[in-house]
Write a protein that holds these residues in place. Structure first.
Motif, PDB file in Angstrom:
ATOM      1  N   LEU A 181       1.792   0.469  -1.737  1.00 23.59           N
ATOM      2  CA  LEU A 181       1.910   1.213  -2.924  1.00 23.59           C
ATOM      3  C   LEU A 181       2.817   2.554  -2.574  1.00 23.59           C
ATOM      4  O   LEU A 181       3.606   2.751  -3.414  1.00 23.59           O
ATOM      5  CB  LEU A 181       0.595   1.736  -3.726  1.00 23.59           C
ATOM      6  CG  LEU A 181      -0.104   0.375  -4.083  1.00 23.59           C
ATOM      7  CD1 LEU A 181      -1.381   0.887  -4.815  1.00 23.59           C
ATOM      8  CD2 LEU A 181       0.398  -0.367  -5.046  1.00 23.59           C
ATOM      9  N   VAL A 182       2.543   3.186  -1.442  1.00 24.11           N
ATOM     10  CA  VAL A 182       3.200   4.277  -1.368  1.00 24.11           C
ATOM     11  C   VAL A 182       4.669   3.995  -1.133  1.00 24.11           C
ATOM     12  O   VAL A 182       5.644   4.371  -1.769  1.00 24.11           O
ATOM     13  CB  VAL A 182       2.726   4.901   0.185  1.00 24.11           C
ATOM     14  CG1 VAL A 182       3.949   5.934   0.656  1.00 24.11           C
ATOM     15  CG2 VAL A 182       1.673   5.581  -0.082  1.00 24.11           C
ATOM     16  N   LYS A 183       5.018   3.070  -0.378  1.00 19.10           N
ATOM     17  CA  LYS A 183       6.560   2.334  -0.271  1.00 19.10           C
ATOM     18  C   LYS A 183       7.230   2.083  -1.613  1.00 19.10           C
ATOM     19  O   LYS A 183       8.174   2.429  -2.085  1.00 19.10           O
ATOM     20  CB  LYS A 183       6.529   1.380   0.572  1.00 19.10           C
ATOM     21  CG  LYS A 183       8.095   0.752   0.849  1.00 19.10           C
ATOM     22  CD  LYS A 183       7.933  -0.461   1.980  1.00 19.10           C
ATOM     23  CE  LYS A 183       9.505  -0.727   2.594  1.00 19.10           C
ATOM     24  NZ  LYS A 183      10.253  -1.373   1.405  1.00 19.10           N
ATOM     25  N   GLN A 184       6.271   1.304  -2.506  1.00 21.02           N
ATOM     26  CA  GLN A 184       6.874   0.914  -3.969  1.00 21.02           C
ATOM     27  C   GLN A 184       7.112   2.020  -4.682  1.00 21.02           C
ATOM     28  O   GLN A 184       8.006   2.252  -5.266  1.00 21.02           O
ATOM     29  CB  GLN A 184       5.662  -0.169  -4.404  1.00 21.02           C
ATOM     30  CG  GLN A 184       6.155  -0.371  -5.847  1.00 21.02           C
ATOM     31  CD  GLN A 184       7.474  -1.297  -5.694  1.00 21.02           C
ATOM     32  OE1 GLN A 184       7.504  -2.296  -5.062  1.00 21.02           O
ATOM     33  NE2 GLN A 184       8.399  -1.175  -6.432  1.00 21.02           N
ATOM     34  N   PHE A 185       6.260   3.245  -4.507  1.00 18.83           N
ATOM     35  CA  PHE A 185       6.151   4.349  -5.429  1.00 18.83           C
ATOM     36  C   PHE A 185       7.533   5.237  -4.794  1.00 18.83           C
ATOM     37  O   PHE A 185       8.182   5.763  -5.765  1.00 18.83           O
ATOM     38  CB  PHE A 185       4.998   5.291  -5.655  1.00 18.83           C
ATOM     39  CG  PHE A 185       3.814   4.498  -6.100  1.00 18.83           C
ATOM     40  CD1 PHE A 185       3.783   3.124  -6.680  1.00 18.83           C
ATOM     41  CD2 PHE A 185       2.590   5.150  -6.019  1.00 18.83           C
ATOM     42  CE1 PHE A 185       2.813   2.911  -7.526  1.00 18.83           C
ATOM     43  CE2 PHE A 185       1.465   4.658  -6.850  1.00 18.83           C
ATOM     44  CZ  PHE A 185       1.808   3.599  -7.192  1.00 18.83           C
TER      45      PHE A 185
END
Length: 195
Positions: free
Chosen positions: A161-165
């Motif tokens: 999720l960090v990468k996606q955000f």
């Protein structure tokens, strides 16, 4: 600049309440992500000092009986505008991982965080001397449901999720790690004020 030596010093009741709040928020992020729901992408002035301090405080629940020195600095005088939903989640996850995966065998475990903000972007750099990740596993770090250590807690989706955000904000994330040495993460996020 701030430096804190984290050790678990909260009451059991505070720890339980914090855990419940954090898990409810995390589950909400996950449900939105899996259902393709876009969060409110409103742009606000971000108080970087406040967000970093809150994330460090939340990470105390992963300390156990150990101590880890967490230090941070914020450089630059530009105001930073971004999405608070994403910024809070990114800071929480990266700091949580730095604290959770500290190396108990090291005399002075640390997590250093440096933020540099200018009119165009925020640069965030995290360096720790934690357990690190073996070379043959680094390519999996952003995969969903990925647990790379017996210290892993949670759902195995935080860094996904960090990468996606970060990418949703037109940013970039770089990760480097060595087993037994530690990890180094760099994140670049455009300053929405620049647009």
């Amino acid at each position: 600049m701030g430096a804190l030596k984290l050790k678990k010093d909260v009451s059991l009741e505070d720890e339980i309440n914090s855990e419940i709040y954090y898990e409810q928020k995390y589950i909400s992020y996950l449900k939105d992500y899996l259902n393709g729901v876009k969060p409110d992408l409103s742009i606000e002035l971000i108080d970087l000092n406040k967000y970093i301090q809150q994330s460090i405080k939340k990470s105390k629940r992963f300390i156990g009986d150990s101590e880890i020195k967490v230090s941070f600095s914020i450089k630059g005088s530009s105001k930073f505008y971004s999405n608070p939903y994403y910024i809070e989640f990114i800071f929480d996850q990266i700091i949580e991982n730095g604290v959770l995966f500290h190396d108990d065998l090291k005399k002075e475990p640390f997590l250093d965080i440096e933020l540099v903000v200018d009119k165009d972007k925020l640069m965030v750099e995290y360096v720790d001397n934690g357990i690190g990740i073996p070379d043959d596993q680094i390519n999996y770090i952003f995969n969903m449901y990925c647990w790379l250590s017996e210290k892993s807690k949670g759902y195995g989706i935080g860094l996904t999720l960090v990468k996606q955000f970060v990418e949703n904000m037109a940013g970039k994330i770089f990760f480097n790690s060595s087993a037994g040495v530690g990890s180094h993460i760099q994140i670049q996020i455009p300053n929405a004020f620049a647009f």
